[in-house]
Design a protein around this motif. Structure first.
Motif, PDB file in Angstrom:
ATOM      1  N   PRO A  92       0.799  -1.238   0.000  1.00 34.80           N
ATOM      2  CA  PRO A  92       0.000   0.000   0.000  1.00 34.80           C
ATOM      3  C   PRO A  92       0.823   1.276   0.000  1.00 34.80           C
ATOM      4  CG  PRO A  92      -0.156  -1.122   2.142  1.00 34.80           C
ATOM      5  CD  PRO A  92       0.580  -2.041   1.219  1.00 34.80           C
ATOM      6  N   PHE A  93       2.041   1.233   0.598  1.00 34.99           N
ATOM      7  CA  PHE A  93       2.829   2.471   0.697  1.00 34.99           C
ATOM      8  C   PHE A  93       3.853   2.621  -0.418  1.00 34.99           C
ATOM      9  CE2 PHE A  93       1.362   1.617   5.082  1.00 34.99           C
ATOM     10  CZ  PHE A  93       0.491   2.701   5.169  1.00 34.99           C
ATOM     11  N   LEU A  94       3.827   1.691  -1.362  1.00 36.41           N
ATOM     12  CA  LEU A  94       4.670   1.853  -2.553  1.00 36.41           C
ATOM     13  C   LEU A  94       3.805   2.405  -3.681  1.00 36.41           C
ATOM     14  CD1 LEU A  94       6.849  -1.393  -2.776  1.00 36.41           C
ATOM     15  CD2 LEU A  94       7.460   0.843  -1.830  1.00 36.41           C
ATOM     16  N   SER A  95       4.450   3.091  -4.621  1.00 36.07           N
ATOM     17  CA  SER A  95       3.695   3.620  -5.762  1.00 36.07           C
ATOM     18  C   SER A  95       3.246   2.454  -6.645  1.00 36.07           C
ATOM     19  CB  SER A  95       4.570   4.565  -6.579  1.00 36.07           C
ATOM     20  OG  SER A  95       5.575   3.810  -7.228  1.00 36.07           O
ATOM     21  N   ASP A  98       6.184   1.170  -8.559  1.00 39.55           N
ATOM     22  CA  ASP A  98       7.108   0.344  -7.761  1.00 39.55           C
ATOM     23  C   ASP A  98       6.503  -1.026  -7.453  1.00 39.55           C
ATOM     24  OD1 ASP A  98       8.974   2.290  -7.870  1.00 39.55           O
ATOM     25  OD2 ASP A  98       8.674   3.043  -5.827  1.00 39.55           O
ATOM     26  N   ASN A  99       5.178  -1.069  -7.251  1.00 38.83           N
ATOM     27  CA  ASN A  99       4.520  -2.368  -7.080  1.00 38.83           C
ATOM     28  C   ASN A  99       4.751  -3.235  -8.311  1.00 38.83           C
ATOM     29  OD1 ASN A  99       2.381  -3.188  -4.798  1.00 38.83           O
ATOM     30  ND2 ASN A  99       2.584  -0.956  -4.832  1.00 38.83           N
ATOM     31  N   THR A 132       2.213   7.086 -10.168  1.00 38.09           N
ATOM     32  CA  THR A 132       2.977   7.672  -9.061  1.00 38.09           C
ATOM     33  C   THR A 132       2.207   7.635  -7.734  1.00 38.09           C
ATOM     34  OG1 THR A 132       2.115   9.835  -9.643  1.00 38.09           O
ATOM     35  CG2 THR A 132       4.255   9.243 -10.583  1.00 38.09           C
ATOM     36  N   GLN A 133       0.946   7.222  -7.790  1.00 32.44           N
ATOM     37  CA  GLN A 133       0.132   7.181  -6.551  1.00 32.44           C
ATOM     38  C   GLN A 133       0.494   5.990  -5.676  1.00 32.44           C
ATOM     39  OE1 GLN A 133      -4.090   7.058  -6.971  1.00 32.44           O
ATOM     40  NE2 GLN A 133      -4.189   9.123  -7.798  1.00 32.44           N
ATOM     41  N   HIS A 134       0.290   6.128  -4.369  1.00 32.17           N
ATOM     42  CA  HIS A 134       0.429   4.976  -3.485  1.00 32.17           C
ATOM     43  C   HIS A 134      -0.637   3.939  -3.829  1.00 32.17           C
ATOM     44  CE1 HIS A 134       2.743   6.903   0.124  1.00 32.17           C
ATOM     45  NE2 HIS A 134       3.492   6.699  -0.933  1.00 32.17           N
ATOM     46  N   GLN A 143      -6.835  -2.001  -7.529  1.00 28.68           N
ATOM     47  CA  GLN A 143      -5.863  -2.839  -6.804  1.00 28.68           C
ATOM     48  C   GLN A 143      -5.824  -4.250  -7.395  1.00 28.68           C
ATOM     49  OE1 GLN A 143      -5.922  -2.721  -2.525  1.00 28.68           O
ATOM     50  NE2 GLN A 143      -6.091  -0.508  -2.482  1.00 28.68           N
TER      51      GLN A 143
END
Ligand code: ATP
Length: 258
Positions: A92-95, A98-99, A132-134, A143
């Motif tokens: 959840p706290f990665l963009s 990055d996920n 770029t969003q979390h 998701q």
């Protein structure tokens, strides 16, 4: 020709509880295969056992002719058997970007990662818009798209999806299944999807199995399964409480649309 995935007499226990017994299934290359079953039937246990998250008590899992049962989950993933777990489980706290990059970490070489990222963003344009969003700020449907996209970044030969429809509206469920069909069409990746939503899974998969109380109770083409009166009665609008084997199913309502 041998199937890409051959599961023979697989059995998994949680302590004293047998969650799955005598399970035999096959997935041929390029096919979409579904395992249908009510809540608690053993579908998640099956996928987690195939993915190396849980060790089976008995039985064999052959992937591309090689035994993979008992291997660690990251090695199973490296060999191309990649799981999208139930409930998505994104970081959840990665963009978003990055996920997706995390999905590529089991790959032996980095060649093609950029192209694959571009392809995932083509299948799921919303992931590009929100790169770029979390991930934790995405909707449930987004998701799910991210979880599938992340699995695709691992370059699966067999993509396993654990209830992609869970918690999604009918419209989003349809969108996700349409993309799953498109991915198979464009890449010939084999897909094994477990679902409680029998109607949508039977409409998109080629071959199907029905699981009740940890056992496979029916296996056929999806077209044939959808025509069977007992499948219609128990899984396509009838009473799921009975099931094909006549055993009461453990069933709880848990559809919350997001
Ligand atoms: P769901 O749709 O809820 O995911 P499922 O078909 O995937 O259902 P499983 O989650 O595989 O079913 O569960 C199969 C059986 O194993 C159920 O009776 C469940 O209660 C039991 N079970 C699952 N996980 C555990 C666990 N960690 N410990 C003990 N029993 C478990």
């Amino acid at each position: 020709m041998d199937a890409l995935l051959q599961v023979r007499n697989l059995e998994t226990w949680y302590g004293p509880i047998a969650a799955m017994q005598g399970v035999n299934i096959e997935v041929r290359a390029g096919r979409i295969v579904t395992v249908l079953g009510a809540n608690g039937a053993g579908k998640t246990t099956l996928l987690n056992t195939l993915a190396g998250v849980i060790d089976p008590f008995k039985g064999q899992v052959l992937f591309a002719g090689q035994p993979v049962h008992g291997l660690d989950a990251d090695e199973v993933c490296r060999r191309g058997l990649v799981l999208v777990p139930e409930g998505r489980q994104v970081f959840p706290f990665l963009s978003v970007r990055d996920n997706l990059a995390m999905g590529a970490y089991t790959r032996r070489d980095a060649d093609g990662v950029r192209d694959d990222l571009a392809r995932v963003q083509q299948w799921f344009p919303r992931l590009k818009e929100r790169q770029t969003q979390h991930a934790g700020l995405l909707s449930g449907g987004e998701q799910q798209m991210l979880a599938i996209g992340r699995a695709l970044m691992a370059k699966p030969r067999l993509l396993m999806l654990d209830e992609p429809s869970l918690g999604l509206s009918p419209l989003l469920t349809k969108e996700i299944f349409n993309i799953i069909s498109l991915i198979r069409k464009e890449t010939a990746t084999a897909i094994l999807v477990v679902e409680q939503n029998a109607a949508i899974a039977l409409a998109h998969a080629d071959d199907g199995y029905i699981m009740e109380l940890g056992r496979i109770v029916a296996a056929d083409s999806c077209a044939a399964l959808a025509q069977k009166a007992d499948v219609q009665a128990s899984y396509l609008g009838g009473s799921q409480a009975q099931g094909l084997s006549g055993t009461a199913q453990r069933w709880k309502q848990r559809k919350t649309w997001r």
